[in-house]
Design a protein around this motif. Structure first.
Motif, PDB file in Angstrom:
ATOM      1  N   GLY A 113     -37.526 -38.800  95.888  1.00 30.37           N
ATOM      2  CA  GLY A 113     -38.891 -38.874  95.797  1.00 30.37           C
ATOM      3  C   GLY A 113     -38.925 -38.398  94.766  1.00 30.37           C
ATOM      4  N   ILE A 114     -39.961 -38.027  94.251  1.00 32.05           N
ATOM      5  CA  ILE A 114     -40.608 -37.481  93.251  1.00 32.05           C
ATOM      6  C   ILE A 114     -39.540 -35.753  92.943  1.00 32.05           C
ATOM      7  N   ILE A 115     -40.638 -34.874  93.299  1.00 32.60           N
ATOM      8  CA  ILE A 115     -40.011 -33.769  93.105  1.00 32.60           C
ATOM      9  C   ILE A 115     -38.680 -33.222  92.386  1.00 32.60           C
ATOM     10  N   ALA A 302     -46.595 -31.650  98.779  1.00 35.16           N
ATOM     11  CA  ALA A 302     -46.760 -31.015  98.423  1.00 35.16           C
ATOM     12  C   ALA A 302     -48.327 -30.615  97.456  1.00 35.16           C
ATOM     13  N   GLY A 303     -48.598 -30.871  98.715  1.00 33.13           N
ATOM     14  CA  GLY A 303     -50.487 -31.730  98.678  1.00 33.13           C
ATOM     15  C   GLY A 303     -51.438 -30.816  99.414  1.00 33.13           C
ATOM     16  N   LEU A 304     -50.093 -30.372 100.725  1.00 34.27           N
ATOM     17  CA  LEU A 304     -51.414 -30.369 102.053  1.00 34.27           C
ATOM     18  C   LEU A 304     -51.803 -28.508 101.866  1.00 34.27           C
ATOM     19  N   ASP A 305     -49.860 -27.676 101.861  1.00 32.49           N
ATOM     20  CA  ASP A 305     -50.387 -26.206 101.781  1.00 32.49           C
ATOM     21  C   ASP A 305     -51.235 -25.808 100.277  1.00 32.49           C
ATOM     22  N   THR A 306     -51.152 -26.358  99.494  1.00 30.68           N
ATOM     23  CA  THR A 306     -51.021 -25.394  98.013  1.00 30.68           C
ATOM     24  C   THR A 306     -53.132 -26.182  98.230  1.00 30.68           C
ATOM     25  N   SER A 307     -53.153 -27.017  98.620  1.00 33.33           N
ATOM     26  CA  SER A 307     -55.029 -26.370  98.346  1.00 33.33           C
ATOM     27  C   SER A 307     -55.714 -26.451  99.814  1.00 33.33           C
ATOM     28  N   ILE A 309     -54.664 -23.417 100.804  1.00 29.98           N
ATOM     29  CA  ILE A 309     -54.592 -22.185 100.338  1.00 29.98           C
ATOM     30  C   ILE A 309     -55.614 -22.181  99.066  1.00 29.98           C
ATOM     31  N   ALA A 310     -55.880 -23.002  97.629  1.00 33.02           N
ATOM     32  CA  ALA A 310     -56.618 -22.928  97.140  1.00 33.02           C
ATOM     33  C   ALA A 310     -58.134 -22.809  97.876  1.00 33.02           C
ATOM     34  N   LEU A 311     -58.349 -23.244  98.880  1.00 35.13           N
ATOM     35  CA  LEU A 311     -59.971 -23.246  99.411  1.00 35.13           C
ATOM     36  C   LEU A 311     -59.756 -21.962 100.177  1.00 35.13           C
ATOM     37  N   GLY A 370     -44.683 -20.905  89.011  1.00 33.82           N
ATOM     38  CA  GLY A 370     -44.532 -22.594  88.303  1.00 33.82           C
ATOM     39  C   GLY A 370     -43.409 -23.071  89.623  1.00 33.82           C
ATOM     40  N   VAL A 371     -42.289 -23.940  89.300  1.00 36.68           N
ATOM     41  CA  VAL A 371     -41.049 -24.555  89.315  1.00 36.68           C
ATOM     42  C   VAL A 371     -40.213 -25.198  88.119  1.00 36.68           C
ATOM     43  N   PHE A 372     -39.579 -25.184  88.667  1.00 32.37           N
ATOM     44  CA  PHE A 372     -37.943 -24.884  87.466  1.00 32.37           C
ATOM     45  C   PHE A 372     -37.891 -26.194  86.996  1.00 32.37           C
ATOM     46  N   HIS A 373     -37.878 -25.832  86.222  1.00 36.52           N
ATOM     47  CA  HIS A 373     -37.397 -26.632  85.220  1.00 36.52           C
ATOM     48  C   HIS A 373     -35.951 -27.514  84.636  1.00 36.52           C
ATOM     49  N   LYS A 374     -35.707 -27.694  84.067  1.00 33.90           N
ATOM     50  CA  LYS A 374     -34.552 -27.893  83.530  1.00 33.90           C
ATOM     51  C   LYS A 374     -34.162 -28.246  81.748  1.00 33.90           C
ATOM     52  N   ASN A 395     -43.595 -18.901  83.882  1.00 33.14           N
ATOM     53  CA  ASN A 395     -44.252 -17.975  85.122  1.00 33.14           C
ATOM     54  C   ASN A 395     -45.529 -18.344  85.203  1.00 33.14           C
ATOM     55  N   LEU A 396     -46.477 -18.814  85.518  1.00 32.40           N
ATOM     56  CA  LEU A 396     -47.596 -18.739  85.348  1.00 32.40           C
ATOM     57  C   LEU A 396     -48.894 -17.518  85.155  1.00 32.40           C
ATOM     58  N   TYR A 397     -48.344 -16.761  86.113  1.00 34.49           N
ATOM     59  CA  TYR A 397     -48.964 -15.665  86.467  1.00 34.49           C
ATOM     60  C   TYR A 397     -49.320 -15.231  84.974  1.00 34.49           C
ATOM     61  N   LEU A 431     -53.598 -22.763  83.559  1.00 36.65           N
ATOM     62  CA  LEU A 431     -52.520 -23.790  84.034  1.00 36.65           C
ATOM     63  C   LEU A 431     -52.235 -23.848  85.723  1.00 36.65           C
ATOM     64  N   PRO A 432     -52.865 -23.784  86.483  1.00 35.93           N
ATOM     65  CA  PRO A 432     -52.749 -23.861  88.333  1.00 35.93           C
ATOM     66  C   PRO A 432     -51.976 -24.750  88.319  1.00 35.93           C
ATOM     67  N   PHE A 433     -52.738 -26.190  87.167  1.00 38.38           N
ATOM     68  CA  PHE A 433     -50.851 -27.234  87.875  1.00 38.38           C
ATOM     69  C   PHE A 433     -50.257 -26.876  86.700  1.00 38.38           C
ATOM     70  N   VAL A 437     -45.478 -33.294  81.080  1.00 35.17           N
ATOM     71  CA  VAL A 437     -44.949 -34.636  81.950  1.00 35.17           C
ATOM     72  C   VAL A 437     -44.964 -34.351  83.443  1.00 35.17           C
ATOM     73  N   ARG A 438     -44.563 -33.025  83.737  1.00 35.81           N
ATOM     74  CA  ARG A 438     -44.222 -32.432  85.349  1.00 35.81           C
ATOM     75  C   ARG A 438     -45.475 -32.610  86.215  1.00 35.81           C
ATOM     76  N   VAL A 439     -46.583 -32.287  85.359  1.00 33.99           N
ATOM     77  CA  VAL A 439     -47.520 -31.626  85.448  1.00 33.99           C
ATOM     78  C   VAL A 439     -48.056 -32.076  86.905  1.00 33.99           C
ATOM     79  N   CYS A 440     -48.525 -31.306  87.849  1.00 34.71           N
ATOM     80  CA  CYS A 440     -49.127 -31.516  89.364  1.00 34.71           C
ATOM     81  C   CYS A 440     -49.252 -32.839  88.878  1.00 34.71           C
ATOM     82  N   LEU A 441     -48.752 -33.858  89.936  1.00 31.78           N
ATOM     83  CA  LEU A 441     -49.213 -35.184  89.964  1.00 31.78           C
ATOM     84  C   LEU A 441     -50.188 -35.765  91.014  1.00 31.78           C
ATOM     85  N   GLY A 442     -51.386 -34.353  91.680  1.00 34.13           N
ATOM     86  CA  GLY A 442     -52.081 -34.707  92.320  1.00 34.13           C
ATOM     87  C   GLY A 442     -52.759 -33.714  91.859  1.00 34.13           C
ATOM     88  N   GLU A 443     -53.371 -33.387  90.688  1.00 29.86           N
ATOM     89  CA  GLU A 443     -54.336 -32.919  90.327  1.00 29.86           C
ATOM     90  C   GLU A 443     -55.481 -33.183  90.599  1.00 29.86           C
TER      91      GLU A 443
HETATM   92  C1  HEM Z   1     -54.758 -26.788  94.197  1.00 30.31           C
HETATM   93  C2  HEM Z   1     -54.327 -26.982  95.222  1.00 30.31           C
HETATM   94  C3  HEM Z   1     -52.166 -28.198  94.060  1.00 30.31           C
HETATM   95  C4  HEM Z   1     -51.870 -26.971  92.724  1.00 30.31           C
HETATM   96  C5  HEM Z   1     -52.977 -25.138  91.904  1.00 30.31           C
HETATM   97  C6  HEM Z   1     -50.627 -27.584  92.228  1.00 30.31           C
HETATM   98  C7  HEM Z   1     -49.678 -27.430  91.531  1.00 30.31           C
HETATM   99  C8  HEM Z   1     -48.891 -27.509  91.361  1.00 30.31           C
HETATM  100  C9  HEM Z   1     -47.622 -26.871  90.209  1.00 30.31           C
HETATM  101  C10 HEM Z   1     -47.598 -26.171  89.535  1.00 30.31           C
HETATM  102  C11 HEM Z   1     -46.596 -28.453  90.405  1.00 30.31           C
HETATM  103  C12 HEM Z   1     -45.394 -28.120  89.457  1.00 30.31           C
HETATM  104  C13 HEM Z   1     -45.381 -28.755  87.992  1.00 30.31           C
HETATM  105  C14 HEM Z   1     -44.378 -28.587  87.054  1.00 30.31           C
HETATM  106  O1  HEM Z   1     -43.359 -28.931  87.607  1.00 30.31           O
HETATM  107  O2  HEM Z   1     -44.588 -27.554  85.949  1.00 30.31           O
HETATM  108  C15 HEM Z   1     -46.962 -28.783  91.381  1.00 30.31           C
HETATM  109  C16 HEM Z   1     -46.365 -30.201  91.551  1.00 30.31           C
HETATM  110  C17 HEM Z   1     -46.321 -31.692  92.200  1.00 30.31           C
HETATM  111  N1  HEM Z   1     -47.980 -31.683  92.411  1.00 30.31           N
HETATM  112 FE1  HEM Z   1     -49.146 -31.098  92.892  1.00 30.31          FE
HETATM  113  N2  HEM Z   1     -50.339 -28.621  93.352  1.00 30.31           N
HETATM  114  C18 HEM Z   1     -51.446 -28.736  93.842  1.00 30.31           C
HETATM  115  C19 HEM Z   1     -51.760 -30.041  94.801  1.00 30.31           C
HETATM  116  C20 HEM Z   1     -51.139 -31.227  94.995  1.00 30.31           C
HETATM  117  C21 HEM Z   1     -51.614 -32.734  96.228  1.00 30.31           C
HETATM  118  C22 HEM Z   1     -52.575 -32.624  96.477  1.00 30.31           C
HETATM  119  C23 HEM Z   1     -50.600 -33.021  95.927  1.00 30.31           C
HETATM  120  C24 HEM Z   1     -50.766 -34.625  96.299  1.00 30.31           C
HETATM  121  C25 HEM Z   1     -50.837 -35.339  97.369  1.00 30.31           C
HETATM  122  C26 HEM Z   1     -49.492 -33.111  94.648  1.00 30.31           C
HETATM  123  C27 HEM Z   1     -48.776 -33.574  94.342  1.00 30.31           C
HETATM  124  C28 HEM Z   1     -47.928 -32.944  93.796  1.00 30.31           C
HETATM  125  C29 HEM Z   1     -46.751 -33.419  93.127  1.00 30.31           C
HETATM  126  C30 HEM Z   1     -45.803 -34.596  93.790  1.00 30.31           C
HETATM  127  C31 HEM Z   1     -45.741 -32.425  92.246  1.00 30.31           C
HETATM  128  C32 HEM Z   1     -44.194 -32.975  91.706  1.00 30.31           C
HETATM  129  C33 HEM Z   1     -44.505 -33.886  90.500  1.00 30.31           C
HETATM  130  C34 HEM Z   1     -43.559 -33.884  89.553  1.00 30.31           C
HETATM  131  O3  HEM Z   1     -42.329 -32.991  89.854  1.00 30.31           O
HETATM  132  O4  HEM Z   1     -42.979 -34.946  88.769  1.00 30.31           O
HETATM  133  N3  HEM Z   1     -50.024 -31.551  94.577  1.00 30.31           N
HETATM  134  N4  HEM Z   1     -47.909 -29.477  91.395  1.00 30.31           N
END
Ligand code: HEM
Length: 502
Positions: A113-115, A302-307, A309-311, A370-374, A395-397, A431-433, A437-443
């Protein structure tokens, strides 16, 4: 007689001393931090959970960059904007990897996968997914067209409550789930469809499981936990959810394979099938059916709960600050006609509304830790040596509440994103996303959804607390994302025409 007890005690003392020396040697090469205890490391002072405020408090004692031990694993925590920027942006490639996640690997069978993937496979899956989300569909079939459609459905669903107290969470969850489902599978689900409920419930369960003590213990002590797995209820339940999600996704893939016309891609699956076909003779291609299933699952989870919760946070803050809600509605009234189909581009003519959305994301800081990086090679952060393989936690907070970057960090203040003339202005410490290079893919997808859902809801309704409720709780519930406590809202219809995009 052989002195069993003294020998055992001697052996234990030896193991303890050996372990202690090893840890001391490792500590000498890491940024300073609290002394770890045998076996549990610093999990005791963390209360066995990674709490953003505890991490920030520890920074006042050990400095902005320090080391914590989760069991036997050292984690370097970054607690200021400069350190996070240096790691995730300036040296992005050096911190691009994810650490192994034995819990996930055990559920899925491999790091795909991606994450949780790394290297070539991660790069290819990520690039493909980004491009596909960007280029999918045209007009009403475009990603934005789908968001507009679901925003209208959400307005209609809340209108049916006729201003009665309701918890908006499940309606938002349903809309966001259907939206992501449409992008991936190319069709809307009926809300009565069991498969849709299974997808939403399974994704939520998997997301929640990732932050449980059990999954953290699994990652800290994989060899022990692997043997205990069959008797741990939460891992067995996560496994069941994963299997159900896999089944639904595989059924969708099969149904796409039956009706697939390569020249007319309808959705994400069709485009992935084309990629499989293109790479079918390459035994090293990372485009495989297992990866396709996991990428789809990753995007959904990754997209369901985050979006959602944000709303939810955005609506909660609007009820907490009704005068700000009114200002948003005034701007919407003045700038947009009641039947205008709101697009993401409209954020440029709605600076106050845009600032409010950003401020709700800053204050709620829902992806707090945030999420762990290595780290991929020996390097330095703010002059401190960080060796290859070290795990870091941004610690994005701490960044969103840094008084050096925000005028009133503990106050809900949309002016954080406005200049003196009322124009929208970004702040690099937002920086909520995450970043790099690992920035949220769904930003982009998430920002579009948040903006279009929020503006449509506020144009249609005034959100207020139910009668008799005097106080709003804005303290978060700790999880993989910080979410508000369940709350009830009354969506009182305003005198506007419903969005005609339906
Ligand atoms: C308000 C909504 C969202 C927030 C706040 C958010 C935030 C984040 C954050 C903080 C990360 C970790 C980045 C890192 O490792 O440094 C992340 C990763 C990721 N997000 Fe989001 N996200 C949101 C919505 C979405 C949506 C809608 C999708 C896709 C439909 C998505 C897909 C992903 C994926 C696939 C990753 C992993 C990226 C990777 O490892 O390369 N996210 N997100």
């Amino acid at each position: 007689m052989f002195p069993v007890i003294p020998v055992l005690l001697g052996l234990l003392a030896f193991l303890f001393a050996w372990h202690f020396l090893n840890i001391q040697r490792a500590r000498s090469k890491l940024p300073a931090g609290p002394a770890p205890l045998p076996v549990i490391g610093n999990m005791g002072i963390l209360g066995f959970q990674i709490h953003h405020e505890t991490l920030l408090k520890l920074a006042s004692r050990y400095g902005d960059i320090y080391t914590l031990w989760l069991g036997h694993t050292p984690i370097v925590v970054l607690n200021n904007f400069e350190a996070v920027k240096e790691a995730l942006i300036t040296h992005s490639e050096d911190f691009a990897e994810r650490p192994r996640n034995p819990c996930f690997e055990n559920l899925v069978g491999s790091a795909c996968g991606i994450i949780f993937s790394n290297g070539h496979a991660w790069k290819q899956q990520r690039r493909f997914s980004l491009m596909t989300l960007r280029n999918l569909g045209l007009g009403k079939r475009s990603l934005e067209g789908c968001v507009q459609h679901q925003a209208t459905c959400l307005v209609q669903a809340l209108a049916q409550e006729k201003g009665r107290p309701m918890d908006p969470y499940s309606s938002i969850l349903s809309s966001v789930g259907n939206l992501i489902g449409n992008v991936l599978f190319g069709h809307w689900f009926s809300t009565a469809d069991d498969r849709f409920h299974c997808l939403v419930k399974g994704s939520k369960a998997m997301e929640e499981f990732s932050s449980t003590l059990c999954s953290q213990l699994y990652n800290a002590f994989p060899s022990v936990m692997k043997h205990l797995q069959p008797i741990i209820v939460s891992t067995m339940s996560a496994l069941r959810h994963w299997k159900k999600l896999e089944l639904i996704i595989r059924e969708e893939i099969q149904s796409h394979q039956r009706s697939w016309v390569p020249e007319e891609p309808r959705d994400f699956i069709d485009l992935y099938l084309a990629q499989l076909e293109k790479n079918k003779d390459d035994p090293n291609s990372p485009f495989t059916e297992l990866n396709m299933v996991q990428v789809i699952m990753d995007l959904f989870i990754a997209g369901l709960d985050t979006s959602t919760i944000a709303l939810s946070w955005a609506l909660l803050y609007m009820m907490t600050y009704p005068e700000i809600q009114e200002q948003v509605q005034e701007e919407l009234n003045t700038v947009l006609g009641p039947s205008h189909v709101i697009s993401y581009e409209d954020r440029k003519i709605l600076p106050f509304t845009n600032a409010v959305i950003h401020e709700t994301q800053r204050v709620s800081s829902m992806t707090a830790t945030g999420v762990f990086h290595k780290c991929t090679k020996d390097t330095k952060l703010q002059g401190l040596p960080i060796s290859k393989g070290t795990i870091i936690l941004p610690n994005l907070y701490s960044i969103h509440y840094d008084p050096d970057h925000w005028e009133t960090p503990h106050k809900f203040n949309p002016s954080h994103f406005l200049d003196k003339d009322g124009n929208f202005t970004n702040n690099e410490a937002f920086l909520p996303f995450s970043a790099g290079v690992r920035v949220c893919l769904g930003e982009k997808f998430a920002r579009t959804t948040l903006f279009i859902f929020f503006t449509n809801l506020l144009r249609a309704f005034r959100f207020q607390m139910p009668e008799g409720v005097k106080e709003i709780n804005t303290e978060p519930i700790l999880g993989s994302a910080l979410q508000p406590h369940p709350f009830k809202a009354c969506a009182i219809a305003r005198k506007t025409v419903l969005n005609p995009a339906a």
